[in-house]
Design a protein around this motif. Structure first.
Motif, PDB file in Angstrom:
ATOM      1  N   TYR A 234       0.851  -1.189   0.000  1.00  0.00           N
ATOM      2  CA  TYR A 234       0.000   0.000   0.000  1.00  0.00           C
ATOM      3  C   TYR A 234       0.886   1.237   0.000  1.00  0.00           C
ATOM      4  CZ  TYR A 234       1.087  -0.209   5.019  1.00  0.00           C
ATOM      5  OH  TYR A 234       1.742  -0.272   6.229  1.00  0.00           O
ATOM      6  N   PRO A 235       0.349   2.403  -0.349  1.00  0.00           N
ATOM      7  CA  PRO A 235       1.175   3.603  -0.423  1.00  0.00           C
ATOM      8  C   PRO A 235       1.857   3.929   0.910  1.00  0.00           C
ATOM      9  CG  PRO A 235      -0.907   3.955  -1.532  1.00  0.00           C
ATOM     10  CD  PRO A 235      -1.029   2.646  -0.816  1.00  0.00           C
ATOM     11  N   TYR A 236       3.092   4.364   0.799  1.00  0.00           N
ATOM     12  CA  TYR A 236       3.898   4.706   1.969  1.00  0.00           C
ATOM     13  C   TYR A 236       3.198   5.733   2.867  1.00  0.00           C
ATOM     14  CZ  TYR A 236       7.844   6.581   4.646  1.00  0.00           C
ATOM     15  OH  TYR A 236       8.671   7.014   5.659  1.00  0.00           O
ATOM     16  N   ALA A 237       2.400   6.596   2.280  1.00  0.00           N
ATOM     17  CA  ALA A 237       1.760   7.672   3.041  1.00  0.00           C
ATOM     18  C   ALA A 237       0.986   7.152   4.252  1.00  0.00           C
ATOM     19  CB  ALA A 237       0.821   8.476   2.135  1.00  0.00           C
TER      20      ALA A 237
ATOM     21  N   ALA B 160      -9.172  14.602   1.648  1.00  0.00           N
ATOM     22  CA  ALA B 160      -9.126  15.450   0.456  1.00  0.00           C
ATOM     23  C   ALA B 160      -8.001  15.057  -0.494  1.00  0.00           C
ATOM     24  CB  ALA B 160      -8.964  16.913   0.862  1.00  0.00           C
ATOM     25  N   PHE B 161      -6.876  14.560   0.045  1.00  0.00           N
ATOM     26  CA  PHE B 161      -5.723  14.211  -0.782  1.00  0.00           C
ATOM     27  C   PHE B 161      -5.673  12.713  -1.102  1.00  0.00           C
ATOM     28  CE2 PHE B 161      -2.631  17.911   0.415  1.00  0.00           C
ATOM     29  CZ  PHE B 161      -3.484  18.810  -0.182  1.00  0.00           C
ATOM     30  N   TYR B 162      -5.642  11.875  -0.042  1.00  0.00           N
ATOM     31  CA  TYR B 162      -5.462  10.436  -0.241  1.00  0.00           C
ATOM     32  C   TYR B 162      -6.687   9.814  -0.910  1.00  0.00           C
ATOM     33  CZ  TYR B 162      -1.695  10.914   3.298  1.00  0.00           C
ATOM     34  OH  TYR B 162      -0.580  11.284   4.004  1.00  0.00           O
ATOM     35  N   ASP B 163      -7.880  10.166  -0.428  1.00  0.00           N
ATOM     36  CA  ASP B 163      -9.079   9.597  -1.046  1.00  0.00           C
ATOM     37  C   ASP B 163      -9.272  10.126  -2.459  1.00  0.00           C
ATOM     38  OD1 ASP B 163     -10.524   7.760   0.875  1.00  0.00           O
ATOM     39  OD2 ASP B 163     -10.213   9.474   2.165  1.00  0.00           O
ATOM     40  N   ARG B 164      -8.783  11.326  -2.713  1.00  0.00           N
ATOM     41  CA  ARG B 164      -8.803  11.846  -4.088  1.00  0.00           C
ATOM     42  C   ARG B 164      -7.884  10.996  -4.965  1.00  0.00           C
ATOM     43  NH1 ARG B 164     -10.311  16.819  -5.680  1.00  0.00           N
ATOM     44  NH2 ARG B 164     -10.294  17.437  -3.488  1.00  0.00           N
ATOM     45  N   ALA B 165      -6.748  10.577  -4.406  1.00  0.00           N
ATOM     46  CA  ALA B 165      -5.847   9.686  -5.143  1.00  0.00           C
ATOM     47  C   ALA B 165      -6.532   8.343  -5.407  1.00  0.00           C
ATOM     48  CB  ALA B 165      -4.546   9.480  -4.376  1.00  0.00           C
TER      49      ALA B 165
ATOM     50  N   TRP C  62       2.396   9.085  -4.481  1.00  0.00           N
ATOM     51  CA  TRP C  62       1.450   7.968  -4.325  1.00  0.00           C
ATOM     52  C   TRP C  62       1.294   7.169  -5.618  1.00  0.00           C
ATOM     53  CZ3 TRP C  62      -2.410   7.713  -0.081  1.00  0.00           C
ATOM     54  CH2 TRP C  62      -3.454   6.800  -0.301  1.00  0.00           C
ATOM     55  N   PHE C  63       1.378   7.870  -6.754  1.00  0.00           N
ATOM     56  CA  PHE C  63       1.065   7.240  -8.038  1.00  0.00           C
ATOM     57  C   PHE C  63       2.217   6.410  -8.596  1.00  0.00           C
ATOM     58  CE2 PHE C  63      -1.800  10.747  -7.429  1.00  0.00           C
ATOM     59  CZ  PHE C  63      -3.018  10.192  -7.754  1.00  0.00           C
ATOM     60  N   GLY C  64       3.306   6.325  -7.860  1.00  0.00           N
ATOM     61  CA  GLY C  64       4.353   5.384  -8.213  1.00  0.00           C
ATOM     62  C   GLY C  64       5.430   5.940  -9.120  1.00  0.00           C
ATOM     63  N   LEU C  65       6.215   5.027  -9.644  1.00  0.00           N
ATOM     64  CA  LEU C  65       7.360   5.385 -10.467  1.00  0.00           C
ATOM     65  C   LEU C  65       6.929   6.152 -11.715  1.00  0.00           C
ATOM     66  CD1 LEU C  65       9.335   2.009 -10.363  1.00  0.00           C
ATOM     67  CD2 LEU C  65       9.915   4.112  -9.150  1.00  0.00           C
ATOM     68  N   PRO C  66       7.791   7.042 -12.202  1.00  0.00           N
ATOM     69  CA  PRO C  66       7.475   7.730 -13.466  1.00  0.00           C
ATOM     70  C   PRO C  66       7.382   6.725 -14.603  1.00  0.00           C
ATOM     71  CG  PRO C  66       9.763   8.123 -12.811  1.00  0.00           C
ATOM     72  CD  PRO C  66       9.105   7.458 -11.649  1.00  0.00           C
ATOM     73  N   ASP C  67       6.731   7.137 -15.664  1.00  0.00           N
ATOM     74  CA  ASP C  67       6.425   6.206 -16.759  1.00  0.00           C
ATOM     75  C   ASP C  67       7.669   5.545 -17.356  1.00  0.00           C
ATOM     76  OD1 ASP C  67       3.825   6.881 -16.336  1.00  0.00           O
ATOM     77  OD2 ASP C  67       3.636   8.152 -18.115  1.00  0.00           O
ATOM     78  N   ASP C  68       8.773   6.289 -17.415  1.00  0.00           N
ATOM     79  CA  ASP C  68       9.962   5.713 -18.048  1.00  0.00           C
ATOM     80  C   ASP C  68      10.663   4.681 -17.167  1.00  0.00           C
ATOM     81  OD1 ASP C  68      10.958   7.428 -16.134  1.00  0.00           O
ATOM     82  OD2 ASP C  68      12.236   8.580 -17.495  1.00  0.00           O
TER      83      ASP C  68
END
Length: 319
Positions: free
Chosen positions: A111-114, A130-135, A201-207
């Protein structure tokens, strides 16, 4: 039971089904790679929903009123329900979810580190909504729109609506708290550390993304960086509306939201402080922090596993 290779589809048959826009309804419609990929994404989703419950409860006890506490408990109940949905789908895919939930070591949860950084006040809880649930809404809304796995798509109709309630709860409370100076300052303190935690939260960049089958198989419709932008497209305007300082702005020339600080960066979880003065770190550094987990990992997983362990001890005593 775990599906045997002979019960699964060939890769060609699976891709042909997807091209025809036919939903994958069961293990028998899956290829081995699709099955493993679906287990992977469902594990992350289920673990995230599950661990949010003790994380939110840790702050809900500081609610300013009984009604506010009731709203927080309602959100926690929703999160447990969302976790149940994902774990239930995993059982249908042959996963032993009892073992997955109650026998894994805390650091093995995905799960996310946050959520490993404690929420210690009502203000931090509503910013998390507002932030995490939005994610969560951003991620699962994308899955709902794009997934080729029929049972999950139908289940997310309920989840999508409830996640909307959670983030609106956070927004409304932030607006309420922002009406006086002390509330604004408390919100700013929370936003200072929680904004960037949600950006990552959204993980590694696409590259750097390893599991490309999530897009190829239609598990989701947008890449990590695209989802990060979608989240920022509503989170940044909310903070601007409330005159909360954040290290991000919209760049009209590039037509995207950009960060005004080093990123990724080192984070001191015990102090809830970003070490931006040290400049950017590498994503390898971030991965090491994620894998080591944060200060509340063992405690929160322990809260989830405690009841089962106590029951087993009582049964052993009676035997």
């Amino acid at each position: 039971m775990t599906a045997t290779p002979s019960a699964l589809q060939s890769e060609e048959a699976l891709l042909n089904r997807i091209r025809k826009q036919q939903l994958v309804e069961s293990v028998e419609h899956m290829s081995p790679l699709y099955l493993e990929g679906m287990k992977r994404i469902l594990t992350v989703s289920a673990d995230t929903e599950l661990i949010s419950s003790p994380a939110y409860y840790h702050a809900a006890v500081h609610a300013p009123s009984l009604n506010a506490f009731g709203s927080a408990i309602s959100i926690i109940q929703d999160e447990l329900g969302h976790a149940h949905i994902a774990y239930r789908l995993m059982r249908d895919l042959g996963v032993d979810t009892e073992k997955l939930i109650f026998e894994r070591e805390p650091r093995q949860f995905k799960y996310p580190y946050a959520f490993d950084v404690p929420l210690e006040s009502w203000v931090e809880l509503v910013v998390a909504n507002a932030f995490y649930d939005r994610a969560g809404y951003t991620l699962l809304g994308d899955v709902y729109q794009s997934t080729t796995f029929g049972p999950w798509k139908r289940a997310l109709v309920k989840v999508d609506k409830e996640e909307t309630f959670h983030l609106r709860h956070g927004e409304q409370w932030m607006r309420r708290l922002n009406k006086d100076r002390s509330g604004h300052e408390a919100l700013q303190q929370a936003v200072d550390w929680m904004f960037l935690l949600t950006v990552e939260w959204f993980g590694l960049p696409d590259d750097m993304k390893k599991h490309t089958e999530q897009l190829e198989y239609g598990f989701k419709g947008h890449s990590n960086d695209e989802l990060r932008q979608i989240w920022m497209s509503t989170a940044v305007p909310l903070c601007n509306e409330l005159e909360l300082r954040i290290p991000a702005h919209y760049d009209p020339e590039r037509q995207k939201y950009v960060l005004d600080c080093p990123f990724p960066a080192h984070f001191d979880a015990s102090a809830k402080h970003w070490l931006l003065e040290d400049g950017p770190c590498t994503w390898d550094d971030v991965m090491k922090r994620w894998k080591a987990r944060g200060p509340k990992n063992e405690e929160f997983v322990g809260m989830i596993q405690r009841g089962k362990k106590e029951m087993l001890r009582l049964l052993e005593q009676e035997a």
